[in-house]
Design a protein around this motif. Sequence first.
Motif, PDB file in Angstrom:
ATOM      1  N   GLY A  48       0.797  -1.329  -0.064  1.00  0.00           N
ATOM      2  CA  GLY A  48       0.266  -0.095   0.000  1.00  0.00           C
ATOM      3  C   GLY A  48       0.711   1.370  -0.104  1.00  0.00           C
ATOM      4  N   ASP A  49       2.267   1.241   0.215  1.00  0.00           N
ATOM      5  CA  ASP A  49       2.784   2.296  -0.208  1.00  0.00           C
ATOM      6  C   ASP A  49       2.777   2.954  -1.325  1.00  0.00           C
ATOM      7  N   ILE A  50       2.901   4.225  -1.350  1.00  0.00           N
ATOM      8  CA  ILE A  50       2.705   5.198  -2.633  1.00  0.00           C
ATOM      9  C   ILE A  50       4.024   5.716  -3.142  1.00  0.00           C
ATOM     10  N   PHE A  51       4.332   5.423  -4.488  1.00  0.00           N
ATOM     11  CA  PHE A  51       5.662   5.987  -4.820  1.00  0.00           C
ATOM     12  C   PHE A  51       5.343   7.071  -5.848  1.00  0.00           C
ATOM     13  N   ILE A  52       5.883   8.265  -5.799  1.00  0.00           N
ATOM     14  CA  ILE A  52       5.360   9.060  -7.004  1.00  0.00           C
ATOM     15  C   ILE A  52       6.545   9.817  -7.461  1.00  0.00           C
ATOM     16  N   SER A  53       6.720   9.856  -8.811  1.00  0.00           N
ATOM     17  CA  SER A  53       7.727  10.430  -9.840  1.00  0.00           C
ATOM     18  C   SER A  53       7.334  11.896  -9.959  1.00  0.00           C
ATOM     19  N   ASP A  54       8.319  12.664  -9.205  1.00  0.00           N
ATOM     20  CA  ASP A  54       8.068  14.279  -9.080  1.00  0.00           C
ATOM     21  C   ASP A  54       9.115  14.851 -10.405  1.00  0.00           C
ATOM     22  N   GLY A  55       8.599  15.254 -11.588  1.00  0.00           N
ATOM     23  CA  GLY A  55       9.536  15.101 -12.739  1.00  0.00           C
ATOM     24  C   GLY A  55       9.614  16.605 -13.277  1.00  0.00           C
ATOM     25  N   TYR A  56       8.619  16.917 -13.758  1.00  0.00           N
ATOM     26  CA  TYR A  56       8.959  18.453 -14.663  1.00  0.00           C
ATOM     27  C   TYR A  56       9.614  19.324 -14.056  1.00  0.00           C
ATOM     28  N   GLY A  57       9.198  19.635 -12.776  1.00  0.00           N
ATOM     29  CA  GLY A  57      10.027  20.659 -11.924  1.00  0.00           C
ATOM     30  C   GLY A  57      10.611  20.413 -10.936  1.00  0.00           C
ATOM     31  N   ASN A  58      10.876  18.978 -10.552  1.00  0.00           N
ATOM     32  CA  ASN A  58      11.708  18.445  -9.960  1.00  0.00           C
ATOM     33  C   ASN A  58      12.645  17.255 -10.209  1.00  0.00           C
ATOM     34  N   ALA A  59      13.341  16.533  -9.200  1.00  0.00           N
ATOM     35  CA  ALA A  59      14.263  15.494  -9.674  1.00  0.00           C
ATOM     36  C   ALA A  59      14.216  14.390  -8.817  1.00  0.00           C
ATOM     37  N   ARG A  60      13.004  14.355  -8.248  1.00  0.00           N
ATOM     38  CA  ARG A  60      12.753  13.122  -7.137  1.00  0.00           C
ATOM     39  C   ARG A  60      11.812  12.183  -7.247  1.00  0.00           C
ATOM     40  N   VAL A  61      11.877  11.022  -6.674  1.00  0.00           N
ATOM     41  CA  VAL A  61      10.859  10.163  -6.190  1.00  0.00           C
ATOM     42  C   VAL A  61      10.612  10.297  -4.748  1.00  0.00           C
ATOM     43  N   HIS A  62       9.385  10.223  -4.420  1.00  0.00           N
ATOM     44  CA  HIS A  62       8.780  10.231  -3.165  1.00  0.00           C
ATOM     45  C   HIS A  62       8.124   8.932  -2.677  1.00  0.00           C
ATOM     46  N   ARG A  63       8.512   8.529  -1.419  1.00  0.00           N
ATOM     47  CA  ARG A  63       7.367   7.329  -1.020  1.00  0.00           C
ATOM     48  C   ARG A  63       6.690   7.798   0.331  1.00  0.00           C
ATOM     49  N   TYR A  64       5.430   7.455   0.025  1.00  0.00           N
ATOM     50  CA  TYR A  64       4.327   7.851   1.117  1.00  0.00           C
ATOM     51  C   TYR A  64       3.764   6.135   1.855  1.00  0.00           C
ATOM     52  N   THR A  65       3.346   6.516   2.832  1.00  0.00           N
ATOM     53  CA  THR A  65       2.435   5.504   3.459  1.00  0.00           C
ATOM     54  C   THR A  65       1.098   5.629   2.775  1.00  0.00           C
ATOM     55  N   ASP A  66       0.193   4.677   3.018  1.00  0.00           N
ATOM     56  CA  ASP A  66      -1.058   4.432   2.350  1.00  0.00           C
ATOM     57  C   ASP A  66      -1.967   5.600   2.913  1.00  0.00           C
ATOM     58  N   THR A  67      -1.560   6.301   4.337  1.00  0.00           N
ATOM     59  CA  THR A  67      -2.474   7.379   4.698  1.00  0.00           C
ATOM     60  C   THR A  67      -1.833   8.848   4.037  1.00  0.00           C
ATOM     61  N   GLY A  68      -0.915   8.905   3.393  1.00  0.00           N
ATOM     62  CA  GLY A  68      -0.325  10.156   2.820  1.00  0.00           C
ATOM     63  C   GLY A  68       0.890  10.538   3.607  1.00  0.00           C
ATOM     64  N   SER A  69       1.570   9.993   4.471  1.00  0.00           N
ATOM     65  CA  SER A  69       2.624  10.604   5.199  1.00  0.00           C
ATOM     66  C   SER A  69       3.862  10.098   4.307  1.00  0.00           C
ATOM     67  N   LEU A  70       4.630  11.366   4.387  1.00  0.00           N
ATOM     68  CA  LEU A  70       6.049  11.104   3.592  1.00  0.00           C
ATOM     69  C   LEU A  70       6.845  10.343   4.343  1.00  0.00           C
ATOM     70  N   LEU A  71       7.611   9.156   3.468  1.00  0.00           N
ATOM     71  CA  LEU A  71       8.414   8.331   4.326  1.00  0.00           C
ATOM     72  C   LEU A  71       9.870   8.760   3.918  1.00  0.00           C
ATOM     73  N   LEU A  72      10.115   8.912   2.621  1.00  0.00           N
ATOM     74  CA  LEU A  72      11.426   9.261   2.239  1.00  0.00           C
ATOM     75  C   LEU A  72      11.373   9.808   0.781  1.00  0.00           C
ATOM     76  N   SER A  73      12.420  10.568   0.332  1.00  0.00           N
ATOM     77  CA  SER A  73      12.673  11.007  -0.993  1.00  0.00           C
ATOM     78  C   SER A  73      14.016  10.632  -1.615  1.00  0.00           C
ATOM     79  N   TRP A  74      14.105  10.625  -2.743  1.00  0.00           N
ATOM     80  CA  TRP A  74      15.577  10.215  -3.540  1.00  0.00           C
ATOM     81  C   TRP A  74      15.748  10.872  -4.653  1.00  0.00           C
ATOM     82  N   GLY A  75      16.913  11.276  -4.927  1.00  0.00           N
ATOM     83  CA  GLY A  75      17.007  11.755  -6.580  1.00  0.00           C
ATOM     84  C   GLY A  75      17.840  12.769  -6.443  1.00  0.00           C
ATOM     85  N   LEU A  76      18.546  13.392  -7.630  1.00  0.00           N
ATOM     86  CA  LEU A  76      19.361  14.447  -7.603  1.00  0.00           C
ATOM     87  C   LEU A  76      19.179  14.986  -9.157  1.00  0.00           C
TER      88      LEU A  76
END
Length: 295
Positions: free
Chosen positions: A139-167
Amino acid sequence: MTYGQGDYQYELVEDWGNLPEVYEWHQVAGVAVDSNDNVYAYNRSEHQLMIFDSDGNFLNTWDEVFAGPHGIHIGPDDSVYLADRDAHTVMKYNTDGNMTLKIGTGRPSDTGYTTNAEPVPHAAGPFNLPTGIAVSDEGDIFISDGYGNARVHRYTDTGSLLLSWGLPGKVNPGDFHLPHGIGIDHDGFVLVCDRENDRVQVFDQEGEFQQMFDGFRQPTDLCVGPEGEIYVPELQGRVTIIDDEGNILSQWGGERTHEAGQFWAPHGVAVDSRGDMYIGEVLDGMRLQKFARVR
């Protein structure tokens, strides 16, 4: 006429998708398939979310307005996740079309972004024009954040941010220049379409780099098929199917054309339980094509 090679050959299902009068495809930014093989088209037209059965019969549309339809994903429980790129948000809906979760403030994070020509000056938190979503079996949610960023974000199923990565960058593993689509393979690895670097990068769910597949032409999206194969539409008019080591299983296109069965600007992909493939196109493509796998 068949398309592709080897075990992954397809026939075009001509004129698939029975649109009601005054409806139109316009730019089909995203496409997804639920557990009943119903097809969801995330479309940049007046009717932005349309639902069809696998035969192309129109079932429903949602009375929702999005600023910039982009990525769509259907989770294990048939919840629908939508990336509204221009609103800097990702939403989750139940099967009745009611929103159950919204992630993002609606304001872009500060990355110094001005244009897609170069990687953003620096990475930042969520979101600046997010692009795609993938959901793990847990149920974790992974989001590519791309046009204006350079990261991937991982959230819990309730929308709490767990971690981000990418440069931001063009060379090193973990560098991104427009992370554009995202998926999770059968082994739980996270695959990211690094569009402007013409490659797909593979990470574990903690953001640790595993391997890289290159040789693409602006990969825009990906999905994992029933046999673990990976489908990758490429903005430069091509679709490629690879295995989990990056070996090409099937491929066609490469010259942009409006010819049926070929491609102008593939942007979204989905595969149903039978292995049939759906490709949504943007720019001057403005269509959704279905390809039935030959068995």
